[in-house]
Motif scaffolding. Structure first.
Motif, PDB file in Angstrom:
ATOM      1  N   PHE A  45       0.818  -1.217   0.000  1.00  0.00           N
ATOM      2  CA  PHE A  45       0.000   0.000   0.000  1.00  0.00           C
ATOM      3  C   PHE A  45       0.848   1.261   0.000  1.00  0.00           C
ATOM      4  O   PHE A  45       0.394   2.318  -0.458  1.00  0.00           O
ATOM      5  N   ASN A  46       2.069   1.189   0.520  1.00  0.00           N
ATOM      6  CA  ASN A  46       2.912   2.385   0.578  1.00  0.00           C
ATOM      7  C   ASN A  46       3.243   2.899  -0.822  1.00  0.00           C
ATOM      8  O   ASN A  46       3.335   4.108  -1.044  1.00  0.00           O
ATOM      9  N   ILE A  47       3.444   1.996  -1.757  1.00  0.00           N
ATOM     10  CA  ILE A  47       3.775   2.397  -3.125  1.00  0.00           C
ATOM     11  C   ILE A  47       2.521   2.466  -3.987  1.00  0.00           C
ATOM     12  O   ILE A  47       2.406   3.319  -4.878  1.00  0.00           O
ATOM     13  N   TYR A  48       1.560   1.590  -3.706  1.00  0.00           N
ATOM     14  CA  TYR A  48       0.344   1.521  -4.523  1.00  0.00           C
ATOM     15  C   TYR A  48      -0.883   1.666  -3.612  1.00  0.00           C
ATOM     16  O   TYR A  48      -1.569   0.688  -3.301  1.00  0.00           O
ATOM     17  N   SER A  53      -8.619  -0.245  -2.324  1.00  0.00           N
ATOM     18  CA  SER A  53     -10.042  -0.292  -2.666  1.00  0.00           C
ATOM     19  C   SER A  53     -10.433  -1.690  -3.131  1.00  0.00           C
ATOM     20  O   SER A  53      -9.679  -2.367  -3.821  1.00  0.00           O
ATOM     21  N   GLY A  54     -11.623  -2.108  -2.729  1.00  0.00           N
ATOM     22  CA  GLY A  54     -12.136  -3.401  -3.166  1.00  0.00           C
ATOM     23  C   GLY A  54     -12.030  -4.471  -2.095  1.00  0.00           C
ATOM     24  O   GLY A  54     -11.427  -4.279  -1.032  1.00  0.00           O
ATOM     25  N   ASN A  55     -12.649  -5.601  -2.390  1.00  0.00           N
ATOM     26  CA  ASN A  55     -12.640  -6.732  -1.459  1.00  0.00           C
ATOM     27  C   ASN A  55     -11.318  -7.491  -1.528  1.00  0.00           C
ATOM     28  O   ASN A  55     -10.641  -7.511  -2.561  1.00  0.00           O
ATOM     29  N   VAL A  69      -4.908 -10.272  -1.136  1.00  0.00           N
ATOM     30  CA  VAL A  69      -4.833  -9.030  -1.914  1.00  0.00           C
ATOM     31  C   VAL A  69      -6.215  -8.651  -2.424  1.00  0.00           C
ATOM     32  O   VAL A  69      -7.137  -9.474  -2.461  1.00  0.00           O
ATOM     33  N   THR A  70      -6.325  -7.387  -2.846  1.00  0.00           N
ATOM     34  CA  THR A  70      -7.572  -6.915  -3.451  1.00  0.00           C
ATOM     35  C   THR A  70      -7.589  -7.282  -4.933  1.00  0.00           C
ATOM     36  O   THR A  70      -6.582  -7.712  -5.500  1.00  0.00           O
ATOM     37  N   GLN A  71      -8.738  -7.071  -5.563  1.00  0.00           N
ATOM     38  CA  GLN A  71      -8.890  -7.437  -6.967  1.00  0.00           C
ATOM     39  C   GLN A  71      -7.940  -6.640  -7.849  1.00  0.00           C
ATOM     40  O   GLN A  71      -7.333  -7.189  -8.776  1.00  0.00           O
TER      41      GLN A  71
END
Length: 233
Positions: A45-48, A53-55, A69-71
């Motif tokens: 999450f730090n880079i992206y 967002s998402g399940n 991970v998310t979709q």
């Protein structure tokens, strides 16, 4: 029509070891798609930050680690893994460029279409491997032929040895016959000698054993051999 949806849990099963290696390298890359956690892997999450967002979806890798991970992150992982897989497949390949005549180029194109190959380089690899396989088969058959020749030579030598043994056995029998005949001749000679001796004594005729020199002995040996040979023949 797009590709069918592959869930993360199913995605982890195919090429499991290679995907485990891919995710490990991604987690070691500061700008990788995932980071390593105690349970396994999760989005970086730090880079992206948009991966939040998402399940979330969960999968288990072949090495026992989990990936959650998310979709959106999952789609990026799938795309990047395809590149990773291709590079891994091609890592031992060397790029070559050739100039081919029209006949050869047309043959490769036609062969590719008829056998439903994706690229002409696959056609070349296929033909090379087929030729290598034929060479290996030729060497194998050559070794078999050589082994067959060696076996036949051994059979011939064995048959020759059997013939020699049979001949030796026949010679042994012939020699035994000659020995028996010689014994018979000697027995007759002793009997005749005793007869002459008794006859002389009966008529009171004095006699003395003559001194037989070597020449006389050789003469009688010669006569005995001739008599033996004549008798056997």
């Amino acid at each position: 029509m797009g590709r069918p949806q592959i869930y993360l849990k199913d995605w982890c099963l195919e090429d499991g070891l290679l995907k485990a290696e891919f995710l490990k390298k991604e987690s070691e890359n500061p700008r990788g798609l995932v980071i390593r956690t105690h349970q396994g892997y999760s989005p970086n999450f730090n880079i992206y930050p948009h991966f939040q967002s998402g399940n979330f979806y969960i999968g288990i890798l072949r090495n026992g680690l989990s990936i959650q991970v998310t979709q959106s992150c999952y789609e990026k992982i799938k795309a990047k893994f395809r590149t990773f897989k291709k590079n891994d497949k091609d890592k031992n390949k060397i790029k070559k460029q050739y100039y081919l005549d029209h006949k050869t180029a047309n043959f490769l194109s036609k062969f590719k279409e008829e056998n439903h190959f994706d690229r002409e380089e696959i056609v070349i690899e296929y033909l090379v491997r087929k030729n290598q396989s034929q060479e290996l088969q030729f060497e194998h058959f050559k070794k078999i032929d050589q082994s067959t020749i060696r076996v036949q030579n051994l059979k011939n030598e064995l048959a020759n040895c059997k013939n020699l043994c049979a001949q030796a056995e026949n010679d042994k029998l012939d020699l035994q016959v000659r020995i028996n005949e010689l014994d018979d001749l000697l027995a007759r000679a002793y009997a005749l000698n005793d007869f002459f001796k008794e006859t002389l004594q009966e008529h009171k005729i004095d006699f003395h054993h003559p001194i037989i020199d070597d020449e006389t002995a050789r003469k009688y040996k010669f006569e005995i051999r001739n008599n033996l040979r004549t008798h056997l023949d």
